[in-house]
Scaffold this motif. Structure first.
Motif, PDB file in Angstrom:
ATOM      1  N   LYS A  93       0.817  -1.210   0.000  1.00 42.89           N
ATOM      2  CA  LYS A  93       0.000   0.000   0.000  1.00 42.89           C
ATOM      3  C   LYS A  93       0.848   1.255   0.000  1.00 42.89           C
ATOM      4  O   LYS A  93       0.503   2.256  -0.657  1.00 42.89           O
ATOM      5  N   TYR A  94       1.980   1.222   0.730  1.00 43.99           N
ATOM      6  CA  TYR A  94       2.790   2.429   0.893  1.00 43.99           C
ATOM      7  C   TYR A  94       4.090   2.385   0.075  1.00 43.99           C
ATOM      8  O   TYR A  94       4.998   3.178   0.322  1.00 43.99           O
ATOM      9  N   ALA A 152       3.961   4.875   7.380  1.00 40.86           N
ATOM     10  CA  ALA A 152       2.868   3.967   7.054  1.00 40.86           C
ATOM     11  C   ALA A 152       2.140   3.517   8.314  1.00 40.86           C
ATOM     12  O   ALA A 152       0.897   3.461   8.343  1.00 40.86           O
TER      13      ALA A 152
END
Length: 299
Positions: A113-114, A257
């Protein structure tokens, strides 16, 4: 000030010997401790590292001024949460932040995701789905149990037959209990491995000296993974230039994150890295001081 250290291995002994250097420290209690630790702390062998209620009761009744929770299991079980709730200042992440180690799926999804560099991967909840995927995979390949498995839940398979056996061992035979109910299957990366332990308050980060541990049981990096066969520090492959790249692309982005996911990490964050031809990538995170790395890093 009296301290409490949760755990009972070489890692905890190294932590205790370092804590003793602080002149404000008086008695250190080790729960449960071991025979070697008894030379430097008061061991309480009747309380295990995973008996959270007993640990909290002991800390309160003995007016402990500060606690250090070292192993992964009590961190994942919320030992830090429970100590904080009882008013005991404590070093280590809470249970939500400890998921960065206690769930491989959480960690891999966080990195995806990050945009934190790591190996490509897929997640499977059934052995049938995992085995179907392996029929299309290229080898070697890495199969990881989702949960904690004492450093042994990572299997490198060099053929479909080895991979099939690994999946069935984890998901059907439950060799690692519930930890293997989900698996991560990821690409096999190559390059030198580096371990970096770092102190962090969730925003700032202070890496310790790098290290390298030897995980495979046999000579020439053969055999199954272990919890660690020995360690050297500093790691000769980890240069200042690589350290700067890791800080910019891995360390600080990981902390950001975790904050973005409302579970800031506070404590010792362990980065297990591989220096691939495409640059440093994360192999794994640990939510605590690594063992055996701590035994060479802290001294």
């Amino acid at each position: 000030m009296d301290l409490l250290v949760v755990g009972g291995g070489g890692r905890e002994h190294a932590i205790i010997k370092k804590l003793k250097e602080n002149p404000v420290v008086e008695t250190i209690y080790a729960l449960p401790g071991n025979g070697g630790i008894a030379a430097d702390a008061v061991c309480v062998p009747q309380i295990s590292a995973t008996d959270i209620g007993a640990i909290v009761d002991f800390a309160v009744s003995h007016a402990v001024g500060f606690a250090v929770v070292a192993p992964d299991d009590p961190l994942a079980l919320g030992c830090v949460d429970a100590l904080h709730a009882a008013g005991i200042p404590c070093f280590g992440p809470d249970a939500r932040a400890a998921r960065i180690e206690s769930s491989k799926v959480f960690a891999k999804d966080l990195m995806k995701k990050y945009h934190i560099p790591t190996a490509r991967y897929e997640v499977f909840d059934t052995s049938a789905a995992a085995l179907a995927y392996l029929k299309t995979a290229s080898f070697p390949i890495v199969i990881k149990a989702d949960g904690l498995a004492l450093g042994k839940g990572v299997l490198i398979s060099r053929s479909y037959e080895e991979a099939e056996d690994a999946v069935r061992t984890m998901m059907e035979d439950r060799a690692f209990g519930d930890s293997g109910s989900r698996v991560v299957i990821e690409e096999f990366l190559t390059g030198p491995e580096v371990s970096v332990l770092a102190f962090t308050d969730g925003t700032a980060i202070a890496p310790m000296v790098s290290s390298m541990d030897h995980k495979r049981a046999g000579d020439g990096d053969t055999g199954p993974n272990t919890g660690g066969m020995g360690t050297v520090a500093p790691n000769p492959c980890y240069t200042e230039d690589i350290a700067r790249v890791c800080m910019d692309t891995i360390f600080l982005p990981t902390l950001a994150a975790m904050r973005a996911e409302s579970c800031p990490f506070k404590g010792c964050l362990y980065f297990g890295l591989m220096l691939t031809p495409d640059g440093p990538k994360v192999i794994e995170y640990n939510c605590r001081f690594g063992d055996p790395e701590t035994q060479v890093v802290l001294p």
